[in-house]
Design a protein around this motif. Structure first.
Motif, mmCIF file in Angstrom:
data_model
loop_
_atom_site.group_PDB
_atom_site.id
_atom_site.type_symbol
_atom_site.label_atom_id
_atom_site.label_comp_id
_atom_site.label_asym_id
_atom_site.label_seq_id
_atom_site.Cartn_x
_atom_site.Cartn_y
_atom_site.Cartn_z
ATOM 1 N N PHE A 171 127.356 57.773 -14.887
ATOM 2 C CA PHE A 171 126.591 58.603 -13.530
ATOM 3 C C PHE A 171 125.560 58.860 -13.765
ATOM 4 C CE2 PHE A 171 127.187 62.458 -11.421
ATOM 5 C CZ PHE A 171 127.331 62.164 -10.527
ATOM 6 N N LEU A 172 125.467 59.621 -14.700
ATOM 7 C CA LEU A 172 124.011 60.980 -15.190
ATOM 8 C C LEU A 172 122.845 59.823 -15.400
ATOM 9 C CD1 LEU A 172 125.926 63.325 -18.116
ATOM 10 C CD2 LEU A 172 125.068 63.760 -15.303
ATOM 11 N N GLY B 257 126.344 57.813 -9.787
ATOM 12 C CA GLY B 257 125.230 58.901 -9.607
ATOM 13 C C GLY B 257 124.078 59.134 -9.143
ATOM 14 N N LEU C 48 122.411 69.515 -16.007
ATOM 15 C CA LEU C 48 122.127 68.035 -16.290
ATOM 16 C C LEU C 48 121.929 67.667 -17.699
ATOM 17 C CD1 LEU C 48 119.805 65.859 -12.842
ATOM 18 C CD2 LEU C 48 122.628 66.580 -13.696
ATOM 19 N N THR D 163 131.616 59.267 -17.396
ATOM 20 C CA THR D 163 130.055 60.450 -17.386
ATOM 21 C C THR D 163 128.386 60.063 -17.909
ATOM 22 O OG1 THR D 163 131.922 61.858 -17.952
ATOM 23 C CG2 THR D 163 129.320 62.946 -17.897
ATOM 24 N N PHE E 79 122.244 59.143 -12.354
ATOM 25 C CA PHE E 79 121.308 60.114 -11.488
ATOM 26 C C PHE E 79 119.368 59.958 -12.025
ATOM 27 C CE2 PHE E 79 121.059 64.530 -10.486
ATOM 28 C CZ PHE E 79 121.651 65.486 -9.312
#
Length: 329
Positions: A69-70, A201, A20, A66, A73
């Motif tokens: 999303f991270l 995410g 990650l 991106t 997460f």
């Protein structure tokens, strides 16, 4: 652009997932390359609007998606099995302070186009909303994310339906993302549609924890490469990289000035980039070319381009905009 909600403060039983960090680091490098393009456009080496149209527009959206999303997460990793309020508020406070600083700096340095709700603002807002989803089952979070994605399709593809409304045109609601005419900004990342990748995410992290996938991901190691290290210090990278790149291009322009660009080309590019935030690209290209032709025919393009007249206060320009809107639709 940056994902500041990181997994460094996650509970001890949740191993650090280096892949990650590496993914975040790659996204940081992609962001820097995009901003470098923007800087070259700003100093006149590229036509105006280049960084906001075509494949670069898609590139920028992929990078922002991106990061969000991270961020979603990582919010799960940092607050499972329980919300770590102290570290949560510390991280959120850092994001908010950085976001406010960017708004103030851009407001005083560039004026029109200042960043009033950019990627950091969006991550901060999404991190607060994300608390409501932390204890939901993964399928519920992913279902809501899918519904938001469906709303994006309806809003952008299925005519004549649109979720945008003039009721959201007040400046206090620009952050929602449903305004018909939001103020132009160099980094505009409102909740709609950008909450969508954040929730995807978050939901995928919940799914990964339910099925035990995190242990498998952790087998790739903590991520000791330079890219992963950059990913672990994403906020610092975000705040530092653009002033350095901007300064570098400024020095280049002092030695080798940019060639003179065709203002008409730049006008159409910038017009299309601004218009497509609330309309289809085909309609926007027709509208922008129409306004250019009429402005040039009435000898208004040069004074408008130089700032001698203002688009929002000149009645002649407003009439042209209305006429071209009717013709483009």
């Amino acid at each position: 652009m940056v994902a500041i909600v990181e997994s460094a403060d996650a509970p001890a039983k949740t191993p650090r997932i280096g892949i990650l960090d590496t993914a975040r680091g790659i996204a940081l490098l992609a962001m820097a390359s995009y901003h470098f393009t923007w800087d070259f456009e700003y100093f006149g080496y590229l036509d105006g609007g280049t960084a906001e149209t075509g494949w670069l527009k898609l590139y920028a959206r992929a990078i922002a998606s991106t990061f969000l999303f991270l961020a979603g997460f990582s919010l799960v990793l940092a607050n499972t099995p329980e919300i770590r309020w102290r570290s949560y508020w510390r991280r959120l406070g850092m994001i908010v302070v950085a976001a406010v600083a960017i708004s103030l700096v851009t407001y005083f340095l560039i004026g029109a186009g200042w960043i009033y709700f950019g990627i950091l603002h969006s991550i901060a807002a999404a991190s607060i909303i994300g608390l409501l989803f932390l204890r939901l089952p993964a399928f519920a979070t992913l279902l809501i994310a899918a519904l938001l994605a469906a709303g994006i399709v309806v809003d952008n593809v299925i005519a004549p339906f649109s979720l945008h409304s003039a009721a959201f045109d007040t400046p206090w609601l620009w952050w929602v993302g449903l305004s018909e005419t939001p103020q132009q900004s160099n980094d505009y990342v409102p909740l709609f549609p950008w909450l969508t990748p954040f929730l995807f995410g978050l939901g995928m992290a919940q799914l990964a924890m339910s099925f035990g996938w995190l242990k498998w991901l952790a087998k790739f190691g903590p991520g000791s490469n330079l890219i992963a290290r950059a990913g672990r210090h994403s906020l610092a990278f975000y705040l530092i990289h653009q002033p350095l790149l901007f300064g570098l291009v400024f020095l280049i322009s002092s030695v080798v000035p940019a060639p003179q660009q065709d203002p008409a080309v730049g006008y159409v590019r910038q017009c299309v980039a601004s218009c497509t935030r609330s309309g289809s690209e085909a309609m926007c290209r027709s509208f922008c070319q129409c306004t250019l032709d009429k402005l040039q025919a009435q000898n208004l393009f040069t004074p408008l381009n130089s700032g001698a007249i203002k688009a929002d206060s000149d009645e002649r320009v407003n009439r042209i905009a209305i006429q071209c809107t009717d013709e483009a639709q």
